[in-house]
Design a protein around this motif. Structure first.
Motif, PDB file in Angstrom:
ATOM      1  N   ASP A 439      22.731 -13.125  30.794  1.00 24.21           N
ATOM      2  CA  ASP A 439      22.726 -14.273  31.712  1.00 24.21           C
ATOM      3  C   ASP A 439      21.552 -15.212  31.477  1.00 24.21           C
ATOM      4  O   ASP A 439      21.239 -16.053  32.331  1.00 24.21           O
ATOM      5  N   ARG A 440      20.909 -15.116  30.350  1.00 22.42           N
ATOM      6  CA  ARG A 440      19.702 -15.900  30.117  1.00 22.42           C
ATOM      7  C   ARG A 440      20.007 -17.396  29.961  1.00 22.42           C
ATOM      8  O   ARG A 440      19.166 -18.252  30.260  1.00 22.42           O
ATOM      9  N   PHE A 441      21.213 -17.715  29.513  1.00 25.46           N
ATOM     10  CA  PHE A 441      21.597 -19.114  29.298  1.00 25.46           C
ATOM     11  C   PHE A 441      22.921 -19.389  30.011  1.00 25.46           C
ATOM     12  O   PHE A 441      23.607 -18.458  30.454  1.00 25.46           O
ATOM     13  N   SER A 442      23.292 -20.644  30.084  1.00 30.08           N
ATOM     14  CA  SER A 442      24.496 -21.014  30.831  1.00 30.08           C
ATOM     15  C   SER A 442      25.764 -20.501  30.171  1.00 30.08           C
ATOM     16  O   SER A 442      26.778 -20.319  30.832  1.00 30.08           O
ATOM     17  N   ARG A 443      25.702 -20.283  28.873  1.00 28.41           N
ATOM     18  CA  ARG A 443      26.858 -19.686  28.196  1.00 28.41           C
ATOM     19  C   ARG A 443      26.350 -18.541  27.333  1.00 28.41           C
ATOM     20  O   ARG A 443      25.175 -18.462  27.004  1.00 28.41           O
ATOM     21  N   TYR A 444      27.284 -17.664  26.953  1.00 28.80           N
ATOM     22  CA  TYR A 444      26.928 -16.525  26.104  1.00 28.80           C
ATOM     23  C   TYR A 444      27.469 -16.798  24.691  1.00 28.80           C
ATOM     24  O   TYR A 444      26.744 -17.227  23.816  1.00 28.80           O
ATOM     25  N   GLY A 445      28.758 -16.620  24.485  1.00 36.22           N
ATOM     26  CA  GLY A 445      29.345 -16.912  23.188  1.00 36.22           C
ATOM     27  C   GLY A 445      29.877 -18.324  23.113  1.00 36.22           C
ATOM     28  O   GLY A 445      30.049 -19.003  24.127  1.00 36.22           O
ATOM     29  N   ALA A 446      30.171 -18.778  21.874  1.00 37.81           N
ATOM     30  CA  ALA A 446      30.709 -20.131  21.689  1.00 37.81           C
ATOM     31  C   ALA A 446      31.330 -20.260  20.314  1.00 37.81           C
ATOM     32  O   ALA A 446      31.047 -19.484  19.390  1.00 37.81           O
ATOM     33  N   LEU A 447      32.184 -21.266  20.181  1.00 33.23           N
ATOM     34  CA  LEU A 447      32.607 -21.798  18.896  1.00 33.23           C
ATOM     35  C   LEU A 447      32.036 -23.207  18.825  1.00 33.23           C
ATOM     36  O   LEU A 447      32.362 -24.053  19.654  1.00 33.23           O
ATOM     37  N   SER A 448      31.145 -23.442  17.843  1.00 32.52           N
ATOM     38  CA  SER A 448      30.443 -24.715  17.746  1.00 32.52           C
ATOM     39  C   SER A 448      30.834 -25.426  16.461  1.00 32.52           C
ATOM     40  O   SER A 448      30.807 -24.829  15.381  1.00 32.52           O
ATOM     41  N   ALA A 449      31.187 -26.701  16.578  1.00 33.92           N
ATOM     42  CA  ALA A 449      31.470 -27.547  15.414  1.00 33.92           C
ATOM     43  C   ALA A 449      30.184 -28.289  15.064  1.00 33.92           C
ATOM     44  O   ALA A 449      29.710 -29.128  15.825  1.00 33.92           O
ATOM     45  N   ILE A 450      29.613 -27.956  13.915  1.00 31.25           N
ATOM     46  CA  ILE A 450      28.288 -28.426  13.541  1.00 31.25           C
ATOM     47  C   ILE A 450      28.368 -29.331  12.324  1.00 31.25           C
ATOM     48  O   ILE A 450      29.074 -29.018  11.354  1.00 31.25           O
ATOM     49  N   ASP A 451      27.667 -30.461  12.371  1.00 27.15           N
ATOM     50  CA  ASP A 451      27.486 -31.288  11.183  1.00 27.15           C
ATOM     51  C   ASP A 451      26.386 -30.632  10.356  1.00 27.15           C
ATOM     52  O   ASP A 451      25.217 -30.644  10.751  1.00 27.15           O
ATOM     53  N   PRO A 452      26.719 -30.013   9.206  1.00 26.79           N
ATOM     54  CA  PRO A 452      25.687 -29.268   8.479  1.00 26.79           C
ATOM     55  C   PRO A 452      24.586 -30.147   7.901  1.00 26.79           C
ATOM     56  O   PRO A 452      23.479 -29.665   7.650  1.00 26.79           O
ATOM     57  N   ALA A 453      24.864 -31.414   7.700  1.00 26.21           N
ATOM     58  CA  ALA A 453      23.841 -32.310   7.140  1.00 26.21           C
ATOM     59  C   ALA A 453      22.743 -32.614   8.142  1.00 26.21           C
ATOM     60  O   ALA A 453      21.584 -32.821   7.767  1.00 26.21           O
ATOM     61  N   THR A 454      23.082 -32.641   9.429  1.00 27.35           N
ATOM     62  CA  THR A 454      22.119 -33.022  10.463  1.00 27.35           C
ATOM     63  C   THR A 454      21.792 -31.913  11.456  1.00 27.35           C
ATOM     64  O   THR A 454      20.795 -31.999  12.165  1.00 27.35           O
ATOM     65  N   GLY A 455      22.655 -30.901  11.523  1.00 22.35           N
ATOM     66  CA  GLY A 455      22.487 -29.863  12.529  1.00 22.35           C
ATOM     67  C   GLY A 455      23.030 -30.233  13.892  1.00 22.35           C
ATOM     68  O   GLY A 455      22.959 -29.438  14.825  1.00 22.35           O
ATOM     69  N   LYS A 456      23.599 -31.424  14.030  1.00 22.27           N
ATOM     70  CA  LYS A 456      24.146 -31.870  15.316  1.00 22.27           C
ATOM     71  C   LYS A 456      25.396 -31.065  15.662  1.00 22.27           C
ATOM     72  O   LYS A 456      26.279 -30.870  14.827  1.00 22.27           O
ATOM     73  N   VAL A 457      25.462 -30.599  16.915  1.00 24.85           N
ATOM     74  CA  VAL A 457      26.665 -29.945  17.423  1.00 24.85           C
ATOM     75  C   VAL A 457      27.605 -31.038  17.916  1.00 24.85           C
ATOM     76  O   VAL A 457      27.357 -31.674  18.942  1.00 24.85           O
ATOM     77  N   VAL A 458      28.676 -31.282  17.172  1.00 22.29           N
ATOM     78  CA  VAL A 458      29.610 -32.366  17.484  1.00 22.29           C
ATOM     79  C   VAL A 458      30.445 -32.005  18.700  1.00 22.29           C
ATOM     80  O   VAL A 458      30.703 -32.843  19.559  1.00 22.29           O
ATOM     81  N   TRP A 459      30.894 -30.763  18.771  1.00 25.41           N
ATOM     82  CA  TRP A 459      31.550 -30.264  19.974  1.00 25.41           C
ATOM     83  C   TRP A 459      31.372 -28.754  20.040  1.00 25.41           C
ATOM     84  O   TRP A 459      31.067 -28.113  19.038  1.00 25.41           O
ATOM     85  N   GLU A 460      31.585 -28.225  21.243  1.00 23.81           N
ATOM     86  CA  GLU A 460      31.354 -26.798  21.429  1.00 23.81           C
ATOM     87  C   GLU A 460      32.225 -26.276  22.551  1.00 23.81           C
ATOM     88  O   GLU A 460      32.361 -26.917  23.602  1.00 23.81           O
ATOM     89  N   PHE A 461      32.829 -25.124  22.332  1.00 22.69           N
ATOM     90  CA  PHE A 461      33.508 -24.391  23.390  1.00 22.69           C
ATOM     91  C   PHE A 461      32.700 -23.138  23.675  1.00 22.69           C
ATOM     92  O   PHE A 461      32.572 -22.253  22.836  1.00 22.69           O
ATOM     93  N   GLY A 462      32.107 -23.067  24.878  1.00 25.91           N
ATOM     94  CA  GLY A 462      31.304 -21.921  25.253  1.00 25.91           C
ATOM     95  C   GLY A 462      31.923 -21.159  26.405  1.00 25.91           C
ATOM     96  O   GLY A 462      32.646 -21.732  27.236  1.00 25.91           O
ATOM     97  N   TYR A 463      31.620 -19.855  26.463  1.00 22.53           N
ATOM     98  CA  TYR A 463      32.151 -19.036  27.555  1.00 22.53           C
ATOM     99  C   TYR A 463      31.255 -17.822  27.743  1.00 22.53           C
ATOM    100  O   TYR A 463      30.195 -17.709  27.111  1.00 22.53           O
TER     101      TYR A 463
END
Length: 557
Positions: A439-463
């Motif tokens: 419970d340390r963060f608002s979500r535990y697991g996720a599927l994150s779509a990451i721009d590898p060139a910048t590290g930006k998380v373009v979208w994320e599904f967390g649960y």
């Protein structure tokens, strides 16, 4: 006979066999560049991109997906693997078997099943990651008791069996093989079980004989041996290459992640960097010679092994297309390396909190907070991140340029005590206790779509559950992935919008795939299992729903 782990064969459903394609052999070129219809290895291609060029199912019609068939596979272990499909046959692995099914209706073609050696470690006997390799009319598989086998793809008959793992020390396999440079490559497991040293081994596909071996713990006279102080600490140094690697056919480079050293506590046992533990190693496919390496955690004592499956691809960075290895660390970073030179190009912090591994110097060296090293018996240390990633693979789309990474915001209080004074090789070398801070963060697991060139998380599904599920991304613009909450979901690859979802009868921690047979595209996922490996979840959520391991396949009506 079945003594000493000799295998036996059960060939079933002869009528189904009559419907199988006339030719099952394929060339190496078909693995280097698989036909769009096929999924013949773990990552579909050898670079482990998990990208499918199929587009019959797309963002417009994916809401119409319907279940086409399902089949119980007859076991209830921790299913952590991917099926593969070649020419209309689906091959499903397990620690003690391979099951071949008609990929259009689930009819059983054959089942190869063995009795594992009586000394098989429970870890290797109860889970299988990765997938089989289908090549040249054969199916290659790794068994929990340390055997690698080649089977006839048509019948399941065993062609050869090679005992690679040192079964007397609990060394077996928890992940499948890869194909690289005309060879079958495997990484045995065992450091956490009996203290055996890790290796990467190349086998001849024709007869199973060993072609080369890379010692993850250098032996006397090998480069890196000097990093063990005292030298005797390298005798049982650990460092299993226990998860699936990747192969770059452009540079003929094999990349594997290497596990942590043994014992976990360094004080009074080992000094030095302890190569090549907690590292990535890049090997020549032809010889097994080390091309380059990168150690994430020198002298690791927090179980921070670096074993996530690499992904290799062409990434546009600062206006230039680079051939890179995407290396996600358990400690919460995404690293980009030039695969030719081993130069670190970029690093991105992907987690909100860091304790032990703080980042990297301008020269690319890891910054480790040594105040977290163990000094007294019974100490607890906050390990954050502990497992941003684990065995589950990511997907990379050359269409969107995004890297789809399953991950977990995972911190833990770790009590890590020295092993017993009378410890001997072959016994459990671990003496640790974990308190997971779900419970340390608002979500535990996720599927994150990451721009590898910048590290930006373009979208994320967390649960609220961990995420161990490998996705597949398609030319139809869809990402498919199962989740521990029993829901199989389809996302828009560019935006993350949920386009379709299906509640399944049990949890999932396997890897989805897609394939085509006779002009029809299918999407497959495996659900179910024993639910015993990292079943943690946030407060208030129900336990994972267990169930017999079952294949589910969907298609458009």
């Amino acid at each position: 006979m079945e003594t000493q782990g000799r295998s036996y064969l059960r060939v079933i459903a002869v009528l189904t066999m009559l419907a199988m394609p006339a030719a099952l052999a394929q060339t190496e070129q078909e693995l280097l560049n698989p036909p769009p219809t096929e999924w013949p290895t773990y990552g579909r291609n050898l670079e482990m991109q998990r990208y499918s060029p199929l587009s019959q199912i797309n963002t417009f019609n994916v809401p119409r997906l319907r279940l086409t068939w399902s089949r119980s596979l007859g076991f209830r272990t921790d299913a952590q693997f991917s099926p593969v499909v070649y020419r209309g046959i689906m091959y499903v692995p397990a620690p003690d078997r391979v099951i071949a099914l008609n990929a259009t209706n689930g009819d059983l073609a054959w089942e190869y099943k063995v009795k594992l050696h009586e000394k098989t470690a429970s870890l290797a006997a109860s889970r299988n990651r990765g997938a089989v390799v289908v090549f040249d009319g054969k199916v290659y598989h790794t068994l929990g008791d340390g055997r690698v086998v080649a089977l006839e793809a048509r019948t399941g008959k065993e062609i050869w069996s090679s005992q690679i793992g040192r079964i007397e020390l609990g060394e077996g396999f928890t992940s499948g093989p890869i194909f690289a440079g005309g060879k079958i490559i495997v990484g045995p497991s065992g450091a956490d079980i009996g203290g055996v040293n890790g290796r990467v081994v190349a086998l001849d596909p024709q007869d199973g004989k060993t072609i080369w071996t890379f010692n993850a713990i250098p032996q006397p006279g090998e480069p890196g041996f000097e990093s063990w102080d005292p030298p005797s600490a390298a005798q049982w140094g650990g460092g299993s290459a226990w998860n699936v690697g990747a192969y770059d056919p452009v540079t003929r480079t094999v990349i594997y992640g290497i596990g942590q050293p043994i014992p976990w506590v360094a004080k009074d046992f080992r000094r030095g960097d302890n190569l090549y533990t907690a590292s990535w190693v890049a090997l020549e496919a032809d010889t097994g010679k080390l091309k380059w390496h990168y150690q994430v955690i020198p002298n690791d004592e927090w179980d921070l092994d670096q074993i996530a499956t690499p992904t290799i691809g062409d990434v546009r960075i600062d206006g230039q297309t680079r051939r890179v290895a995407l290396l996600p660390t358990t400690t919460g970073f995404l690293l980009l390396f030039d695969i030719r030179t081993g130069q670190m190009i970029k690093w991105h912090q992907m987690v909100p909190e860091l304790t032990i591994h703080k980042g990297f110097t301008p020269e690319g060296k890891p910054i480790i907070d040594d105040s977290f090293r163990y000094q007294q018996v019974g100490e607890k240390k906050l390990v954050c991140a502990f497992r941003w990633v684990d065995w589950e693979p990511a997907a990379f789309s050359p269409q969107t340029g995004l890297y789809y990474r399953p991950n977990t915001y995972d911190c833990a209080n770790l009590r890590n005590d020295p092993p017993a004074a009378d410890w001997r090789p072959g016994q459990n070398p671990i003496n640790a206790e974990f308190e997971y801070l779900t419970d340390r963060f608002s979500r535990y697991g996720a599927l994150s779509a990451i721009d590898p060139a910048t590290g930006k998380v373009v979208w994320e599904f967390g649960y609220g559950y961990r995420n161990f599920n490998g996705p597949v991304v398609t030319a139809g613009g869809v990402v498919f992935s199962g989740f521990m909450d029993r829901v199989f979901r389809a996302f828009d690859a560019r935006t993350g919008t949920i386009l379709w979802q299906q509640v399944m009868p049990a949890y999932m921690q396997t890897d989805a795939i897609t394939y085509m047979v006779e002009g029809k595209q299918y999407v497959a996922v495996i659900a179910g299992g024993a639910g015993t490996f990292f079943p943690h979840r946030q407060t208030g959520l129900p336990p994972v729903v267990e169930g017999e391991v079952t294949a589910f396949v969907f298609a458009l009506p």
